[in-house]
Write a protein that holds these residues in place. Structure first.
Motif, PDB file in Angstrom:
ATOM      1  N   THR A   1     -12.287  -3.915   4.724  1.00  0.00           N
ATOM      2  CA  THR A   1     -12.109  -2.503   4.359  1.00  0.00           C
ATOM      3  C   THR A   1     -10.635  -2.256   4.039  1.00  0.00           C
ATOM      4  N   GLN A   2      -9.760  -2.740   4.923  1.00  0.00           N
ATOM      5  CA  GLN A   2      -8.316  -2.575   4.699  1.00  0.00           C
ATOM      6  C   GLN A   2      -7.911  -3.220   3.373  1.00  0.00           C
ATOM      7  N   ARG A   3      -8.472  -4.382   3.140  1.00  0.00           N
ATOM      8  CA  ARG A   3      -8.120  -5.122   1.929  1.00  0.00           C
ATOM      9  C   ARG A   3      -8.508  -4.347   0.669  1.00  0.00           C
ATOM     10  N   ILE A   4      -9.732  -3.821   0.635  1.00  0.00           N
ATOM     11  CA  ILE A   4     -10.149  -3.138  -0.608  1.00  0.00           C
ATOM     12  C   ILE A   4      -9.535  -1.740  -0.706  1.00  0.00           C
ATOM     13  N   LEU A   5      -9.212  -1.140   0.439  1.00  0.00           N
ATOM     14  CA  LEU A   5      -8.474   0.138   0.366  1.00  0.00           C
ATOM     15  C   LEU A   5      -7.099  -0.109  -0.264  1.00  0.00           C
ATOM     16  N   ASN A   6      -6.441  -1.179   0.166  1.00  0.00           N
ATOM     17  CA  ASN A   6      -5.118  -1.514  -0.396  1.00  0.00           C
ATOM     18  C   ASN A   6      -5.215  -1.841  -1.880  1.00  0.00           C
ATOM     19  N   GLU A   7      -6.183  -2.707  -2.205  1.00  0.00           N
ATOM     20  CA  GLU A   7      -6.356  -3.121  -3.613  1.00  0.00           C
ATOM     21  C   GLU A   7      -6.528  -1.907  -4.510  1.00  0.00           C
ATOM     22  N   SER A   8      -7.409  -0.994  -4.098  1.00  0.00           N
ATOM     23  CA  SER A   8      -7.714   0.154  -4.963  1.00  0.00           C
ATOM     24  C   SER A   8      -6.550   1.145  -4.993  1.00  0.00           C
ATOM     25  N   PHE A   9      -5.816   1.266  -3.878  1.00  0.00           N
ATOM     26  CA  PHE A   9      -4.669   2.185  -3.832  1.00  0.00           C
ATOM     27  C   PHE A   9      -3.569   1.708  -4.781  1.00  0.00           C
ATOM     28  N   GLU A  10      -3.397   0.376  -4.836  1.00  0.00           N
ATOM     29  CA  GLU A  10      -2.347  -0.192  -5.696  1.00  0.00           C
ATOM     30  C   GLU A  10      -2.623   0.047  -7.187  1.00  0.00           C
ATOM     31  N   LEU A  11      -3.863   0.348  -7.525  1.00  0.00           N
ATOM     32  CA  LEU A  11      -4.209   0.567  -8.933  1.00  0.00           C
ATOM     33  C   LEU A  11      -3.823   1.962  -9.426  1.00  0.00           C
TER      34      LEU A  11
END
Lengths: 299, 267
Positions: A268-278
Motif C-alpha cells: 500500500t505504501q509503495r503504490i501510494l508513493n508511486e502514484s503521488f510521485e506522478l
C-alpha cells in the motif's frame, strides 16, 4: 446589470433579501445573492451549503442609477458552478475579447493552448453566462458552467450565442478558492493513479467492492464525493482548504485502510508513493501543505 | 477437523496399513480438489484482460496438476503396493509441471508488484526455471559421486532433487511475498506454498538419511508434523481462496466485525 447568471430566475423579484437568505440557510443550498441597494452599491454574497462564505463589494457603481428600493438577484448553484463562481470572484480580469463568430472563438482557443494558459474564461452574452476553467491551455471538461434561459449546463453551447464577450480571468494563487482547486485537482489525480494501480493488483471486481464500501462509509458526511469506475469524483463545494483537506483525509484513510486489509501496508505504501510521485509539483505541494501525503495513509 | 482426523488416522492406523493409507489419501485428495476448485472459482472473478487473471490462472492450473498427481499417486499405490514402483511415474510429471505453473504464478505476482513497466515478459522466469534444472542436475551428479544415491540412476536422482529445488525456490519466493504483503489477505493463498516447502523439507531430510541420526521416539512426531503441513497447505489455500472470493462479492466489512474502513468519527 447582474454580475452572475443574470437570466437565471430562481426567486421572484418580490422576494426580500432576508427571505432569500433564509431559504438558502434552510435548504443548505449554495449559490450567489447579488444586491444593489438604494445607494447604488452592488454587493455579492457567496453562500456555501446555506452559510455565508464571503461578501464581495463590486466597485464603480454610479449612484445616479440607484434603484428606489434594494433589489436582489439570487441564484442557487450546483457545487461545480458555485466553485467556479468563487474562483471568478477571487480572480482579476486580465483581458477582454469580443468574439463575433466561431472562427474567432476557435482562434482564441488555439491562442490559449499555445500560451499554455491557466485561468478562468468568462463568457457573456445578453441572455447567457458561462465560466470555463483552463489548465495549461486545455479546457477542463469537468470545470464548466454555462447558463442560458434554458437553464444550467456543462456544455459551452457557443455556436448559437455569438457574438460574445470573452474575459480572461487570472486566478489569484493566494486565494482559498485557488488553493481548494489545487487540492481537489491533486487529490482526484492522485486517487485516479492509485485506483488504476489497485485495479492492476486486485482486479476490477474487488476494486468496485472497495469503492462501494468506501462510498457507504463516507455517506454520512453528505459530501458530493464518490469513488466510481476507478476514479474519485469530487463535485463538492468546500468553502476553505481545511474543510476540503479533512474530507480528502477521510477518503484516503478509507482507501489506505482497505488496501492495507487486502494487500498489506508495505505494498500500500509503495503504490501510494508511486502514484503521488506522478502528480505535478504544484498539486503535490498543495497536498503536502495539508499533510495529505502517502505516509499519512498507511498503518 | 480434517487435519485432526488425518493425524489421528495416521497415528492409530485403525484400518491397517493399506486401508488407512487409502483413507488418508482420500482426505488429502478432498483438500487438494477443494483448493484447486476454489482457486478456479476465485480466478473467474477476473476478466482475461486483467493482470491478476494470469496470476491466479497459473496458480489454479498448477493446483489441478497437483490434484492429478494425487490421483495418479493413489492409482500407483493400488497397483504397486506390494511391488517396486517404477523409476519415473506420471505422478512426478504432474507434480513437477504443477510446480512450474505455480512458480509462474509467483513470478507474475512479483511482476505486478515490481515490474509494472518492464516488457521483458517471461524470459526471466525461463532463466529461473533453467537455473532450477541446472541445480537439480548438479545435485544429482554430486549424489552419484558421494554415493548418497547409491543404487539409483542419474535421471531418477535428477527428478528427486527437482522437488527440493522447486520447493526452495517457490518457498523462498512465497516467504518474501509474505513479507511484502504483510498482514494483507492477498498473501493467504501463498501461505500454502510455504507449508508445502516445510512438509517437503521433512521428506528430503528423511530421504537423505536424516532419520538415522534421530532418536526413534522423535520419528513419529516428525511424520505427524509432515502430514500436518501437507494437509494444512491445501486447506490453507482452499480457505484463503474462499474468503477472497466472498470478499470480492461482499467486501471486507461484510465478512468481519472489524470497524468500518476509516474508523474515524462521522459528523
Amino acid at each position: 446589470m447582474w454580475r452572475f447568471f443574470a437570466t437565471a430566475n430562481h426567486f421572484p423579484e418580490s422576494t426580500s433579501f432576508h427571505e432569500v437568505e433564509a431559504r438558502f440557510r434552510t435548504q443548505k443550498s449554495s449559490g450567489v445573492i447579488e444586491k444593489i441597494d438604494n445607494a447604488g452599491l452592488h454587493s455579492i454574497q457567496l453562500i456555501s451549503s446555506g452559510a455565508l462564505l464571503k461578501t464581495y463589494d463590486l466597485p464603480g457603481q454610479p449612484s445616479s442609477s440607484a434603484p428606489a428600493l434594494t433589489r436582489t438577484h439570487a441564484v442557487i448553484l450546483e457545487d461545480t458552478a458555485a466553485r467556479l463562481t468563487w474562483l471568478a470572484l477571487e480572480s482579476h480580469s486580465a483581458e477582454k475579447n469580443s468574439i463575433p463568430d466561431k472562427t474567432h472563438w476557435d482562434a482564441l482557443l488555439v491562442h490559449l493552448r499555445a500560451r499554455r494558459w491557466n485561468g478562468l474564461l468568462e463568457i457573456q452574452h445578453e441572455d447567457s453566462h458561462g465560466l470555463l476553467l483552463f489548465k495549461l491551455g486545455s479546457l477542463q471538461s469537468d470545470e464548466i458552467v454555462f447558463q442560458t434561459s434554458a437553464g444550467f449546463s456543462k456544455d459551452p453551447i457557443i455556436q448559437a450565442q455569438f457574438p460574445i464577450e470573452a474575459t480572461l480571468l487570472e486566478l489569484g494563487h493566494d486565494s482559498q478558492a485557488y488553493q481548494c482547486l489545487m487540492l481537489r485537482k491533486g487529490i482526484t489525480a492522485w486517487a485516479d493513479h492509485l485506483l488504476v494501480r489497485c485495479q492492476e493488483m486486485i482486479g476490477r471486481r474487488m476494486l468496485h467492492t472497495i469503492e462501494r464500501e468506501l462510498n457507504h462509509a463516507i455517506e454520512p458526511w453528505n459530501w458530493n464525493i464518490a469513488l466510481k469506475d476507478d476514479a474519485l469524483h469530487d463535485e463538492h463545494f468546500f468553502g476553505n482548504t481545511q474543510e476540503a483537506a479533512q474530507a480528502y483525509r477521510e477518503v484516503f484513510m478509507g482507501i489506505g485502510n482497505q488496501l492495507n486489509f487486502f494487500i498489506g501496508s508495505n505494498i500500500t505504501q509503495r503504490i501510494l508513493n508511486e502514484s503521488f510521485e506522478l502528480l505535478p509539483t504544484e498539486e503535490r505541494n498543495a497536498l503536502g501543505a495539508q499533510r495529505l501525503i502517502p505516509a499519512a495513509f498507511t498503518l | 477437523m480434517l487435519i485432526v482426523l488425518s493425524l489421528l488416522l495416521y497415528h492409530f492406523q485403525p484400518f491397517g496399513d493399506f486401508w488407512t493409507d487409502k483413507v488418508l489419501d482420500g482426505l488429502i485428495l478432498f483438500a487438494a480438489v477443494a483448493a484447486a476448485g476454489l482457486a478456479t472459482k476465485f480466478r473467474s472473478q477476473f476478466h482475461s484482460d486483467e493482470p491478476p487473471h494470469r496470476v491466479w490462472s497459473m496458480f489454479a492450473l498448477g493446483l489441478w496438476f497437483w490434484v492429478a498427481g494425487e490421483v495418479s499417486g493413489i492409482i500407483y499405490d493400488l497397483i504397486y503396493w506390494y511391488a517396486e514402483y517404477p523409476d519415473l511415474m506420471i505422478t512426478d510429471l504432474c507434480w513437477l509441471v504443477g510446480y512450474a505453473f505455480i512458480g509462474l504464478a509467483l513470478y507474475y505476482q512479483y511482476r505486478l508488484i515490481f515490474g509494472r513497466n518492464n516488457k521483458r515478459g517471461t524470459r526471466y522466469y525461463l532463466a529461473l526455471f533453467l537455473l532450477a534444472l541446472t541445480a537439480a542436475a548438479l545435485l544429482a551428479n554430486a549424489a552419484i559421486q558421494t554415493e548418497i544415491g547409491f543404487g539409483y540412476g542419474w535421471f531418477m536422482l535428477f527428478i528427486t532433487f527437482l522437488y527440493p529445488v522447486f520447493d526452495v525456490m517457490n518457498g523462498l519466493g512465497a516467504l518474501y511475498l509474505a513479507y511484502l504483503f504483510g498482514r494483507g489477505h492477498w498473501i493467504r493463498p501463498w501461505w500454502g506454498l510455504i507449508l508445502f516447502a516445510l512438509s517437503d523439507s521433512i521428506n528430503v531430510f528423511y530421504w537423505l538419511g536424516g532419520y538415522n541420526y534421530l532418536p526413534e521416539v522423535l520419528q513419529p512426531p516428525l511424520d505427524l508434523l509432515d502430514l500436518f503441513f501437507y494437509s494444512a497447505s491445501y486447506l490453507v489455500m482452499a480457505i484463503a481462496f474462499l474468503s477472497l472470493f466472498y470478499m470480492s462479492q461482499y467486501g471486507a466489512s461484510g465478512l468481519s466485525n472489524r470497524p468500518g474502513p476509516s474508523g474515524n468519527n462521522h459528523p
